[in-house]
Design a protein around this motif. Structure first.
Motif, PDB file in Angstrom:
ATOM      1  N   LYS A  46       0.861  -1.185   0.000  1.00  0.00           N
ATOM      2  CA  LYS A  46       0.000   0.000   0.000  1.00  0.00           C
ATOM      3  C   LYS A  46       0.894   1.231   0.000  1.00  0.00           C
ATOM      4  CE  LYS A  46      -4.293  -1.368   0.111  1.00  0.00           C
ATOM      5  NZ  LYS A  46      -4.656  -1.655  -1.227  1.00  0.00           N
ATOM      6  N   ASP A 103      -6.987  -8.154   1.395  1.00  0.00           N
ATOM      7  CA  ASP A 103      -7.351  -6.851   0.829  1.00  0.00           C
ATOM      8  C   ASP A 103      -8.862  -6.778   0.590  1.00  0.00           C
ATOM      9  OD1 ASP A 103      -7.075  -4.355  -0.108  1.00  0.00           O
ATOM     10  OD2 ASP A 103      -5.780  -4.829  -1.798  1.00  0.00           O
ATOM     11  N   GLU A 149     -12.845  -5.795   2.749  1.00  0.00           N
ATOM     12  CA  GLU A 149     -13.482  -5.265   3.954  1.00  0.00           C
ATOM     13  C   GLU A 149     -14.661  -6.147   4.334  1.00  0.00           C
ATOM     14  OE1 GLU A 149     -15.295  -1.408   3.207  1.00  0.00           O
ATOM     15  OE2 GLU A 149     -15.356  -1.871   1.071  1.00  0.00           O
ATOM     16  N   LYS A 209      -8.169   0.615   8.331  1.00  0.00           N
ATOM     17  CA  LYS A 209      -8.063   1.455   7.143  1.00  0.00           C
ATOM     18  C   LYS A 209      -6.587   1.721   6.884  1.00  0.00           C
ATOM     19  CE  LYS A 209     -10.153   5.325   4.813  1.00  0.00           C
ATOM     20  NZ  LYS A 209     -10.775   6.643   4.884  1.00  0.00           N
ATOM     21  N   ASP A 231      -6.245   4.543   1.566  1.00  0.00           N
ATOM     22  CA  ASP A 231      -7.663   4.803   1.247  1.00  0.00           C
ATOM     23  C   ASP A 231      -8.515   3.545   1.344  1.00  0.00           C
ATOM     24  OD1 ASP A 231      -7.103   7.437   0.737  1.00  0.00           O
ATOM     25  OD2 ASP A 231      -6.677   7.096  -1.393  1.00  0.00           O
ATOM     26  N   ASP A 232      -7.891   2.407   1.600  1.00  0.00           N
ATOM     27  CA  ASP A 232      -8.622   1.136   1.551  1.00  0.00           C
ATOM     28  C   ASP A 232      -8.800   0.527   2.930  1.00  0.00           C
ATOM     29  OD1 ASP A 232      -8.643   1.182  -1.286  1.00  0.00           O
ATOM     30  OD2 ASP A 232      -6.557   0.534  -1.268  1.00  0.00           O
TER      31      ASP A 232
END
Length: 546
Positions: free
Chosen positions: A202, A219, A221, A351, A354-355
């Motif tokens: 990242k 990767d 959520e 977090k 941004d991910d």
């Protein structure tokens, strides 16, 4: 024209042909050009290359395999040299630049012998004798790996020269920890599967924020906002079927004549999902990682039960999760029970940049781990990923093999000396080729010295003097730009990497040397009237008549 007869053409129109010395010279020149392209990247003070592809994407790297893979090479012999780098990368993960530079130098030395009238077969035989002797000498020079400190030095040497900013010291310790975590011991021999170390990257943040997770990072959520963000003492179910209602294989229509039956139909669907979730709850699972989709209604009921769920997890990640948590993959929900569940101290959504990502941490004795790379820009992060992949492979094979050699050009300097004395014992014309092999080995310390801004001739003279005094571990010390004992300053190379680099370089060099005819066909355009080019029998692109 033979005896007044018409010339006979045996190759298609447009075919080009190089024969004899001309073919050999072209092939050797192509190989030398490829070696020259990557030579400046060798060693800890090597330079980087910027590669821009046809759509403008940029790669900045000094990894030989990456550079050659991205270069659009067209010459057939140059492609063979690129294959050497690929084979080295696939087999041992490092030493790609070394193998290509050696292959180019073996051919350069052979060219001088060809000009003196030595037959290519004699050179090829001499090179084979030399490499077999070199492998025996390598085994004699190699030392055993004593502890993790040696492995850390191997990782450090592999990472030196890579564009990894200020985090190098932290990274090599992290690599050894990761390799030790996934190593498995059988009969006092270690086996390491590098693919069990998952690398995620990242951009954003500093290289020093790169971390090793004794578990796995996914990767993905959680699928529903009402699900808990953190689950302590996680009991993990790995499901590789969809938590959805399957569509039938055949096309079917359901006709409902009574409006009151519509609700029954919908309730039945809801009940199916309720039942799925109750099976999961009954097993004791509080985390579900699903390889396929999870229906919205199923998501709702999972959230209601306080179960953390992730969908569409990659198959490779599912396999690593099984290794890390001890869970077993379940295809049919009816089979799910407490014995199929894996465990972890914590599963949480974090977090990163941004991910949002799912962290499965605190696994006891995980046989799969994750490294999360951070770095300022996408290009930096990608180069760190390449560097880590190389270093992990190198540490893994050193852990398995248990043998190391002194780095910094010390091995090549010592081999050059030993192969020269071996040449004298062989005699005949092969002796010339074995001497050429010994001379070619000096290209590695010479290039290392050049790339470090040192005088290459003086450095080679100093190395030779030290090695003649039996100081076999003397190589180039890049910190002080002088020659010194490599074991004393902790610069190690794995035995397997050096052995493979020599073998693959000699294989491709001897193959190229034995080529004396290059016939390249070109697709001819179809002639008018669809006669398949029959009209153009005259010009055969320089083909001699037979």
């Amino acid at each position: 024209m033979l005896n007044g007869q018409m010339p006979i053409f045996i190759l298609k129109e447009g075919t080009s042909r190089d024969q004899g010395k001309n073919a050999q010279k072209n092939n050797i020149d192509a190989a030398k050009a490829i070696a020259e392209a990557v030579r400046t990247t060798l060693g800890p003070k090597g330079m980087d290359k910027m590669l821009v592809d046809s759509i403008g994407d940029i790669i900045i790297s000094n990894d030989g395999a990456t550079i050659l893979k991205e270069m659009d090479v067209d010459h057939p012999t140059a492609k063979m040299i690129v294959e050497v780098a690929k084979s080295q990368d696939t087999a041992v993960g490092d030493g790609t630049t070394t193998s290509v530079v050696l292959a180019g130098e073996f051919l350069k030395q052979a060219e001088e012998l060809l000009e003196q009238g030595v037959h290519p077969t004699v050179i090829a035989n001499g090179y084979r004798l030399a490499v077999n002797q070199a492998k025996k000498e390598l085994d004699a020079i190699a030392k055993d790996v004593k502890d993790d400190k040696s492995l850390e030095q191997v990782a450090r040497t592999a990472l030196s020269g890579k564009n990894i900013g200020l985090g190098g010291d932290m990274l090599y310790k992290l690599i050894v920890k990761a390799v030790n975590a996934v190593a498995e011991e059988k009969n006092h021999k270690f086996t390491v599967e590098p693919s069990s170390i998952k690398i995620d990257k990242k951009s954003g943040g500093s290289v020093n924020e790169t971390e090793l997770i004794m578990g796995l990072v996914i990767d993905k959520e959680k699928v529903h906002s009402k699900m808990p963000s953190v689950v302590n003492d996680a009991k993990i179910a790995l499901i590789d079927s969809a938590l959805e209602i399957k569509k039938t294989e055949i096309e079917a229509k359901v006709q409902i004549s009574d409006p009151s039956k519509i609700q029954d139909f919908l309730d039945q669907e809801v009940d199916t999902f309720k039942e799925m979730v109750s099976k999961i709850k009954k097993s004791g699972a509080n985390v579900v990682l699903c390889q396929k989709g999870i229906d919205d209604i199923a998501q709702h009921y999972l959230a209601k039960e306080g179960i953390y769920a992730v969908r569409r997890v990659k198959k490779s990640d599912m396999e690593k999760l099984a290794k890390a948590t001890g869970a077993k993959l379940v295809t049919n929900l009816d089979d799910l029970s407490a014995s199929y569940l894996g465990s972890a101290k914590k599963v949480e959504e974090k977090k990163i940049g941004d991910d949002r990502m799912t962290f499965v941490t605190g696994c006891s004795n995980p046989k799969a781990v994750s490294i999360l790379i951070r770095g300022g820009t996408e290009h930096v992060v990608s180069e760190i990923e390449r560097a880590l992949n190389d270093a992990i492979r190198v540490v893994a094979i050193t852990k398995e093999d248990g043998k190391i050699l002194p780095g910094g050009g010390a091995v090549e300097s010592e081999l050059s000396l030993r192969i020269r004395s071996y040449a004298a014992s062989v005699g005949g014309r092969e002796q010339l080729a074995i001497d050429a092999f010994a001379k070619a080995l000096e290209v590695i310390p010479r290039t290392l010295a050049e790339n470090a801004g040192m005088d290459p001739i003086n450095t080679l003279i100093q190395l030779k003097a030290e090695h003649e005094k039996k100081n076999i571990n003397t190589g180039i010390n890049f910190s002080d730009n002088k020659v010194s004992d490599m074991y004393a300053i902790g610069v190690f190379d794995p035995l397997k990497v050096k052995r493979h680099a020599l073998e693959s370089a000699v294989e491709v060099a001897t193959m190229i040397l034995r080529i004396d005819d290059v016939i390249a066909s070109k697709k001819s355009a179809p002639s008018p009237g669809g006669q398949g080019g029959m009209g153009g029998m005259g010009g055969m692109g320089g083909m001699p008549p037979y």
